[in-house]
Write an enzyme that holds these catalytic residues in place. Structure first.
Site, PDB file in Angstrom:
ATOM      1  N   VAL A  25       1.037  -1.118   0.473  1.00 44.04           N
ATOM      2  CA  VAL A  25      -0.076   0.028   0.219  1.00 44.04           C
ATOM      3  C   VAL A  25       0.547   1.312   0.194  1.00 44.04           C
ATOM      4  CG1 VAL A  25      -1.809   1.174   1.200  1.00 44.04           C
ATOM      5  CG2 VAL A  25      -1.954  -1.642   1.426  1.00 44.04           C
ATOM      6  N   ASP A  43      10.779   3.257   6.058  1.00 45.76           N
ATOM      7  CA  ASP A  43      10.743   1.669   6.554  1.00 45.76           C
ATOM      8  C   ASP A  43      11.157   1.517   7.290  1.00 45.76           C
ATOM      9  OD1 ASP A  43       8.236  -0.727   4.534  1.00 45.76           O
ATOM     10  OD2 ASP A  43       9.473  -1.569   6.649  1.00 45.76           O
ATOM     11  N   ARG A  48      14.470  -4.283   2.515  1.00 50.09           N
ATOM     12  CA  ARG A  48      13.295  -3.613   1.978  1.00 50.09           C
ATOM     13  C   ARG A  48      13.434  -1.954   0.790  1.00 50.09           C
ATOM     14  NH1 ARG A  48       7.220  -3.345   4.223  1.00 50.09           N
ATOM     15  NH2 ARG A  48       7.374  -5.605   3.522  1.00 50.09           N
ATOM     16  N   THR A  92      -2.063  -4.261   9.661  1.00 51.84           N
ATOM     17  CA  THR A  92      -3.199  -4.319  10.662  1.00 51.84           C
ATOM     18  C   THR A  92      -3.289  -5.846  10.679  1.00 51.84           C
ATOM     19  OG1 THR A  92      -4.980  -3.261   9.642  1.00 51.84           O
ATOM     20  CG2 THR A  92      -3.211  -1.942  11.340  1.00 51.84           C
ATOM     21  N   THR A 127      -5.741  -0.372   8.410  1.00 53.86           N
ATOM     22  CA  THR A 127      -7.104  -0.602   8.247  1.00 53.86           C
ATOM     23  C   THR A 127      -7.640  -0.688  10.149  1.00 53.86           C
ATOM     24  OG1 THR A 127      -7.533  -1.589   6.260  1.00 53.86           O
ATOM     25  CG2 THR A 127      -9.165  -1.803   8.179  1.00 53.86           C
ATOM     26  N   CYS A 267      -6.783  -8.206   3.923  1.00 56.17           N
ATOM     27  CA  CYS A 267      -7.878  -7.031   4.341  1.00 56.17           C
ATOM     28  C   CYS A 267      -9.522  -7.830   4.464  1.00 56.17           C
ATOM     29  CB  CYS A 267      -8.261  -6.817   2.350  1.00 56.17           C
ATOM     30  SG  CYS A 267      -6.646  -5.244   2.277  1.00 56.17           S
ATOM     31  N   ARG A 338       0.421 -13.345   2.213  1.00 58.96           N
ATOM     32  CA  ARG A 338       0.228 -13.073   3.233  1.00 58.96           C
ATOM     33  C   ARG A 338      -1.589 -13.501   3.694  1.00 58.96           C
ATOM     34  NH1 ARG A 338       0.330  -6.444   4.137  1.00 58.96           N
ATOM     35  NH2 ARG A 338      -0.320  -7.053   1.963  1.00 58.96           N
TER      36      ARG A 338
END
Length: 441
Positions: A25, A43, A48, A92, A127, A267, A338
Site C-alpha cells: 500500500v 520503512d 526493503r 494491521t 485498516t 484485507c 500474507r
C-alpha cells in the site's frame, strides 16, 4: 498554528510529504505522490528500503517504474521531521485468536511522535476498527512528541483501497474516502489527496466513520464470497457444476458476480475480525459476519478433503501419492503470500501424512519457508504427480491446456490421474475430454 498552507507549500516544493510503511500500500502511494511533490518513503525494513533505492520492486506493484521514482527512500526515522504531511500505511494483522494486532500501528505512532514537528498533519491509512486513530494513535503521538493534537498538529484517516496485483484499479482511479478531526484538517487532507486521486475524493464527517467504511466494505465482500462457498459445497453434494450454475445466475441484471474460493490476504480475510471485535466490546455478537468468516476459513480443509476423496476413488493410496500444489500466494498474478489459505490445504494434507510439493514462480521462496515452512520447487523441477491441485489462478496456470496439464502426471491411466481445479480455470468440456479424474470448487 496555521494548517491551511500545507497543500500550497507541498505544491510549491517548500514542504515534503512522508509515507510510513512501504509495503503493497505505502510504496505505490509514495511513488504516485512523488510524480508531483517531494516525498520521503520510510520503512523499518532496511532490506526493503535498499531494494527500492536500487530500483527493485519485490511487490511488483510498480515494477520498473520504481527506477525512475524521485522518492527519498530511507530507514532513518529522523527524516520524518522534514515532512509536514505524514501518511501511515503499516499493516494491521490479527493475533492467533483473531483479535486485532495493533502493534505495527502503535509502533508507527511512536515513530511519528518522536519525529513530528509543529504544523504537521498525520493521516492514517492502516485498516483499523472505529476509534483506534483517536483513542490509541493520538495519545501515543502526544506522549512521544509533547505536542497537543488539534493545537500543534492535526490528524485524519483515509482508508486504503489498493488491490495488490490489480493493474486496472490503481491508486489514481479509485475513489478515496477522506476524513479529518475538524473542518480545517479535512479540507487540507482532501486537497493533498486530490493531487493524485484522479477519480476524486469522498469526504465523510468524522474519523470513526472513515474507519468504519473500510472494515464494512471488506466484510461485505467476505460475506458474499462465503455465500458462494456454501453454494459450492451444496452443488458438490448435488453433483452439479457450481461454475455453470453461477454462469446462469449471472445472466440476471442484478446478480453480483461473486465466485467461491479461498479467501486470504491482508484485507478480506482479516478486516471483518476488526469489526466484530469492536462490536463485541460494545456487547453485540455478530450473527452473520463471524459465520461468514467460519465458512471461508474452512475452505482450505474442504478442498484438501475433496482431493483425498478423489484420490481414493481413483484407486490411489493418498499417503503414498505424489501431490503437487500449483500456487501459494493469496491471489493470482501477485507475489503476496500474507494470510494465504492455500496453506490450509497444505496443513490439512499434512494431517493425513501427505507432504505436498508446492510450486509458485510468483512467490518469494524465502518468505514461504519462513512464514509457512514450505519449500517451493521450480515448475520445471516438479516430479510426476498422482494428484495436481491448481490452487491459484496465475496466468501461467490459467493458460495451460489439458494436454499440458496431463504432462504433469505419472504414466498411468488417465482415470487414475486426479486434477483439482480450485478456481475453475479450465473448461468443463475440455476436462471431460481429457479423461482425467477432476474436481473443482
Amino acid at each position: 498554528m496555521d494548517f491551511n498552507n500545507i497543500y500550497q507549500n507541498l505544491i510549491a516544493g517548500q514542504d515534503k510529504l512522508a509515507v510510513v510503511g512501504l509495503g503493497y500500500v505505502g510504496m505505490p502511494i509514495a511513488v504516485e505522490f512523488a510524480k508531483h511533490i517531494k516525498v520521503i518513503g520510510f520503512d523499518i525494513n532496511k532490506q526493503r528500503v535498499e531494494e527500492y533505492s536500487n530500483g527493485i520492486d519485490s511487490t511488483n506493484e510498480i515494477g520498473d517504474a520504481i527506477k525512475d521514482s524521485t522518492v527519498e527512500f530511507t530507514s532513518d526515522p529522523s527524516k520524518l521531521s522534514e515532512a509536514k504531511f505524514i501518511i501511515v500505511a503499516v499493516p494491521t494483522p490479527v493475533n492467533s485468536d483473531t483479535t486485532p494486532d495493533l502493534k505495527p500501528v502503535e509502533g508507527a505512532s511512536r515513530t511519528v511522535g518522536q519525529n513530528i514537528t509543529p504544523g504537521t498533519i498525520v493521516v492514517f491509512e492502516s485498516t483499523v476498527y472505529p476509534g483506534v486513530t483517536e483513542d490509541i494513535c493520538i495519545p501515543i503521538i502526544e506522549e512521544e512528541s509533547g505536542l497537543k493534537c488539534g493545537v500543534d498538529w492535526k490528524i485524519g484517516y483515509s482508508p486504503e483501497r489498493i488491490n495488490p496485483g490489480d493493474h486496472v484499479h490503481r491508486l489514481p482511479n479509485i475513489v478515496k474516502v477522506v476524513s479529518g478531526m475538524d473542518e480545517e484538517s479535512m479540507r487540507e487532507i482532501k486537497k493533498v489527496y486530490d493531487i493524485v486521486i484522479k477519480a476524486g475524493t469522498f469526504s465523510v464527517s468524522n474519523i470513526k466513520t472513515a474507519e468504519a467504511v473500510k472494515v464494512v466494505e471488506n466484510s461485505q465482500r467476505d460475506i458474499n464470497i462465503a455465500f458462494m462457498n456454501e453454494i459450492a459445497m451444496i452443488c458438490d453434494k448435488m453433483h452439479i457444476d457450481t461454475d455453470e450454475v453461477l454462469a446462469g445466475m449471472n445472466t440476471k441484471w442484478n446478480a453480483l458476480g461473486f465466485k467461491p474460493g479461498l479467501v486470504g490476504g491482508h484485507c478480506i480475510g482479516i478486516d471483518p475480525y476488526y469489526l466484530t471485535n469492536a462490536a463485541e466490546k460494545l456487547g453485540y455478537h455478530s450473527q452473520i459476519i463471524l459465520n461468514g468468516r467460519k465458512v471461508n476459513d474452512s475452505m482450505g480443509a474442504y478442498v484438501a478433503d475433496a482431493a483425498i476423496k478423489e484420490m481414493i476413488e481413483a484407486g490411489q493410496a493418498p499417503k503414498k501419492a505424489t501431490v503437487i500444489i500449483l500456487g501459494i500466494t493469496f491471489k493470482e498474478n501477485c507475489p503476496d503470500t500474507r494470510n494465504s489459505k492455500v496453506v490450509d490445504i497444505i496443513n490439512r494434507l499434512r494431517e493425513y501424512d501427505i507432504l505436498p510439493i508446492v510450486s509458485d514462480k510468483w512467490a518469494d521462496a524465502s518468505v514461504a519457508k519462513q512464514e509457512y515452512g514450505v519449500d517451493l520447487v521450480a515448475f520445471d523441477q516438479l516430479p510426476k504427480a498422482d494428484c495436481v491441485i491448481v490452487a491459484v489462478g496465475h496466468n501461467e496456470y490459467r493458460s495451460m491446456s489439458t494436454h499440458q496439464l496431463k504432462r504433469l502426471f505419472k504414466d498411468v491411466p488417465d482415470d487414475e490421474k486426479v486434477l483439482v481445479d480450485v478456481k475453475s480455470l479450465y473448461r468443463m468440456d475440455e476436462l471431460k475430454a481429457s479423461g482425467v479424474r477432476f474436481w473443482r470448487l
